[in-house]
Design an enzyme around this catalytic site. Sequence first.
Site: not given
Length: 419
Positions: A53, A55, A199, A225, A228, A234
């Site tokens: 974790y 954060e 984008d 992203t 691609k 991903r």
Amino acid sequence: MEREFDWIQDEEVFSAIDAERRRQEDSTELIASENYVSLAVLKAQGSILTNKYAEGYPGKRYYGGCGNVDTVEDIARERAKALFHCRFANVQPYSGSTANMAAIRSLLNPGDRIMGMSVNGGGHLTHGYSLSFSGRDYESQSYDVDRETFLLDYDAILEQARQFRPKLIVCGASAYSRFIDFKAFRRIADEVGAYLMADIAHIAGLVATGEHESPIGLADIVTSTTHKTLRGPRGGLILTNDEELAKKIDKNVFPGIQGGPLEHVVAAKAVVFKEDLTSEYQNYIRNVVKNARRMAKEFVDMGYKVLTGGTDNHLFLIDVLSSRNITGMACQKLLESVNITANRNSIPFDTQKPYISSGIRIGTPAMTTRGFGEEEFVAIAHYIDEAIENRDDLRKLDEIKEKVTALNRSFPLPYEVRR
Ligand code: DSN
């Protein structure tokens, strides 16, 4: 048959993963948004960083024991900045959609006006589509491509922006095969006093290697992203040159819309950014574009209606309904039956519902990774045509499938597949 994961006692899941490995190796992958990651990316993503974790951001975490993931995230940010020649990068977005949500929330308040490309025209759901947060939380109006040429018409977009007065213009596309003029979009945004967000999820690899103009320095925020054309895990990415916006973006990613970052995915992003900075990757992207142009031309020569007549990037669209009287959906299913994977796609001003659609979208990034060159893409174009022409002849379709599978198996995945 030996299976890589047979030491894991979960037959149901791992037999499906094995089946997927075989499917991937046996199929020609033409989905323009997919690719094959390297073994290093796969290992980073499958690493023990998934246990942690974290954060917050490097140096400012809300959990103990974050020294190592800080190192990883710092490396990822630095490499992203080097790759895109920009000042600030946030590598935590879980996906392109959350990247877009955090970016838009950094620029707009609920109810503000947003203007992005229509989904049928080639835009993305998160650019203002009515059923997406981007069309529900904001007042949205879409711009389209020209009805005759299917190209972006910058004069028409300016005129629409003058009427609509959006606070944010979004450019970038999921299904547009021509160069996007980011300078023209900047002029339009300036003319109407709007922010500009680009984008580049699809063309990020082309931007990183100079095969497409970069929106960095033109758009206020650039999103992408990483899975691609960048060929990574991903996930999402947000870039800006504006220090104040960078602070807002960080807050909008965490705690705005996300909790703990996926540090195993951040590690895989770091790994791929290093790969993407190499000359091998530059060469790969050049081949992706060359292969797409060649394959599009082959379809044009066979009498197919390729939208805009060809491509400047890694993908193109074919109106299969008007070319060969088969819907996008039927064509997608037919191709899958001969081990060719593509996706049906609406075309601009489509007369069919999106679920059926008139077109298919074809992209070359994945098979170029596997080593396909122009010769193999031309061969696949002809197998696609043969399948369409013989769609009711099951014996012929079996023959095509055998040939396609043999070709695919001679270009193995970039990691060992046990059969
Ligand atoms: N943009 C979609 C695609 O190109 O496949 C995924 O969101």
